[in-house]
Design a protein around this motif. Structure first.
Motif, short mmCIF file in Angstrom:
data_model
loop_
_atom_site.label_atom_id
_atom_site.label_comp_id
_atom_site.label_asym_id
_atom_site.label_seq_id
_atom_site.Cartn_x
_atom_site.Cartn_y
_atom_site.Cartn_z
N GLU A 191 -8.39 7.83 -3.99
CA GLU A 191 -8.22 6.38 -3.89
C GLU A 191 -6.75 5.99 -3.97
OE1 GLU A 191 -10.08 2.31 -5.82
OE2 GLU A 191 -11.03 4.24 -6.19
N ALA A 192 -6.02 6.62 -4.90
CA ALA A 192 -4.58 6.34 -5.03
C ALA A 192 -3.80 6.89 -3.85
CB ALA A 192 -4.06 6.91 -6.34
N VAL A 193 -4.18 8.06 -3.35
CA VAL A 193 -3.49 8.66 -2.22
C VAL A 193 -3.66 7.81 -0.97
CG1 VAL A 193 -3.45 10.64 -0.65
CG2 VAL A 193 -3.62 11.01 -3.12
N ALA B 26 -4.42 4.54 -0.76
CA ALA B 26 -4.18 3.10 -0.88
C ALA B 26 -3.02 2.63 -0.02
CB ALA B 26 -3.92 2.75 -2.35
N ALA B 27 -1.88 3.32 -0.08
CA ALA B 27 -0.71 2.85 0.68
C ALA B 27 -0.90 2.96 2.18
CB ALA B 27 0.54 3.61 0.22
N PRO B 28 -1.39 4.10 2.73
CA PRO B 28 -1.62 4.14 4.18
C PRO B 28 -2.62 3.10 4.66
CG PRO B 28 -1.61 6.36 3.27
CD PRO B 28 -1.60 5.42 2.10
N VAL B 29 -3.69 2.87 3.90
CA VAL B 29 -4.68 1.87 4.31
C VAL B 29 -4.06 0.48 4.32
CG1 VAL B 29 -6.83 0.73 3.63
CG2 VAL B 29 -6.69 3.22 3.61
N ALA B 30 -3.27 0.17 3.31
CA ALA B 30 -2.66 -1.16 3.21
C ALA B 30 -1.59 -1.38 4.28
CB ALA B 30 -2.05 -1.35 1.82
N ALA B 31 -1.06 -0.31 4.84
CA ALA B 31 0.05 -0.43 5.79
C ALA B 31 -0.42 -0.76 7.21
CB ALA B 31 0.86 0.87 5.82
N TYR B 32 -1.73 -0.79 7.45
CA TYR B 32 -2.24 -1.03 8.80
C TYR B 32 -3.01 -2.34 8.85
CZ TYR B 32 -4.16 0.03 13.41
OH TYR B 32 -4.48 -0.01 14.75
N ASP B 33 -2.96 -3.00 9.98
CA ASP B 33 -3.67 -4.26 10.18
C ASP B 33 -5.07 -3.97 10.73
OD1 ASP B 33 -4.58 -6.78 10.72
OD2 ASP B 33 -3.08 -7.24 12.25
N TRP B 34 -6.08 -4.13 9.89
CA TRP B 34 -7.47 -3.84 10.29
C TRP B 34 -8.20 -5.10 10.74
CZ3 TRP B 34 -8.41 1.30 10.14
CH2 TRP B 34 -7.59 2.09 9.32
N SER B 35 -7.50 -6.22 10.84
CA SER B 35 -8.19 -7.49 11.08
C SER B 35 -8.95 -7.52 12.40
CB SER B 35 -7.18 -8.64 11.01
OG SER B 35 -6.17 -8.48 12.00
N SER C 211 -12.02 4.22 1.74
CA SER C 211 -10.92 3.32 1.36
C SER C 211 -10.73 2.23 2.40
CB SER C 211 -9.63 4.13 1.18
OG SER C 211 -9.75 5.03 0.10
N VAL C 212 -10.91 2.57 3.68
CA VAL C 212 -10.76 1.58 4.74
C VAL C 212 -11.80 0.47 4.59
CG1 VAL C 212 -10.96 1.18 7.23
CG2 VAL C 212 -9.68 3.16 6.39
#
Length: 353
Positions: free
Chosen positions: A161-163, A165-174, A192-193
């Protein structure tokens, strides 16, 4: 050590000797396999006690622990009594970073590291040496040996989950509706996504063995998660279509011809207007001198050569690989750092030309 060898301390000779030392890497792996840190923490602090706990020869084990004390993994308090240092504590079975499981010779990565004994052959041929040592390619071996496969899944889930978190947050999934995670076992990144973007539904696609393990794992963790699991080979036509196909730390496992074939299959599986998203290891920054990040990049690159025949690619190489599959790199986010792992990720978005 003789007086003549002492004069090399701090010199190029001393650096060369430390680089060519095979004793320490193997001693660490043996300590991890025998769970020496855990036994010390449980009270077995002498060579005799450790030998009794591990079924080892007391004299030989004393020499092993003495060497690891010399390099800072353990420390000797009272004569003949040993305890782990902060470095040695990393080898505890329940430590969050799971280094014991990465190094143990009876687990997948430590076992695979023994293929480096045939590195010369890998360099001469450009081909992996794992199969020559164990009779099967790496992924086939994990599929054939359930315990190895399950151990590998657990390693891939370390601090996931910690690993992630940053890659998932860095992309726009909207604008994403359906993510097909190709080669995505054991499913942690896709989990995580969908937690980050609840409107997204997902499908994990992997070989039947990993897919079965992933299905059981995801059901146990959250039976209502909007994630399906499909068993299939990503070198064949993919049985699922999606508007975003995800390849998370997959293509580094494959040489260029195979990576291109995987990308072509992913391209075929795209809905109109769809995209391919890669999460991969970021290359070291170009303006940096040789650094720790360079070392992590090159260590993984060498493991890919020996284990699988794959490679860790630079941004230029990703662009060329995309073009060979009729794709263009439409965005690249790098570096993406994690507080848990000592290297950076990148996100590479590709679209059909």
């Amino acid at each position: 050590m003789t007086s003549s060898s002492r004069q090399h301390d701090g010199t190029p000779m001393d650096a060369l000797i430390s680089m060519c030392d095979l004793v320490t890497p193997m001693a660490l792996r043996v300590a991890a396999t025998l769970r020496l840190t855990d036994h010390m923490l449980s009270g077995a602090t002498t060579a005799d006690a450790l030998a009794g706990a591990t079924g080892s020869d007391s004299g030989a084990l004393h020499r092993l622990v003495r060497h690891l004390a010399a390099v800072g993994v353990y420390r000797e308090g009272e004569p003949g009594t040993f305890a782990p240092t902060d470095v040695g504590l990393l080898l505890a079975d329940d430590h969050p970073v799971q280094q014991r499981h990465w190094l143990a010779l009876d687990e997948p990565i430590g076992r695979a590291d023994l293929a480096f004994t045939q590195l010369l052959e890998a360099v001469r041929t450009g081909r992996p040496t794992y199969e020559a040592l164990y009779g099967r390619p790496f992924w086939d071996d994990l599929s054939a040996e359930p315990e190895l496969g399950e151990s590998f899944d657990r390693l891939m889930a370390t601090e996931e989950e910690a690993v992630h978190a940053a890659p998932v947050a860095a992309y726009d999934w909207s604008g994403v509706r359906h993510v097909l995670d190709v080669g995505g076992a054991p499913g942690g990144f896709l989990q995580s996504v969908v937690r980050h973007a609840p409107h997204v539904r997902g499908t994990v696609l992997d070989l039947p063995g990993p897919a079965d393990r992933t299905r059981g794992r995801l059901t146990a963790m959250d039976p209502n998660a909007p994630i399906d699991v499909v068993g299939a080979d990503f070198f064949d036509e993919l049985p699922v279509r999606a508007d975003l196909v995800l390849l998370s730390m997959v293509l580094l496992n494959w040489q260029d011809d195979d990576a291109r074939r995987i990308l072509l299959r992913c391209r075929e599986a795209l809905e109109p207007g769809g995209r391919i998203l890669l999460r991969e290891r970021a290359e070291p920054q170009k303006d940096a001198t040789v650094s720790t990040s360079d070392r992590y990049f090159s260590v993984l690159d060498m493991r890919m050569l020996v284990f699988l025949g794959g490679r860790v690619r630079t941004e230029e190489e990703w662009t060329a690989l995309a073009a060979s599959a009729g794709l263009a790199v439409t965005s690249l986010v790098t570096p993406i750092s994690s507080p848990v792992v000592p290297f950076d990720f990148c996100l590479i978005e590709m679209s059909p030309v």
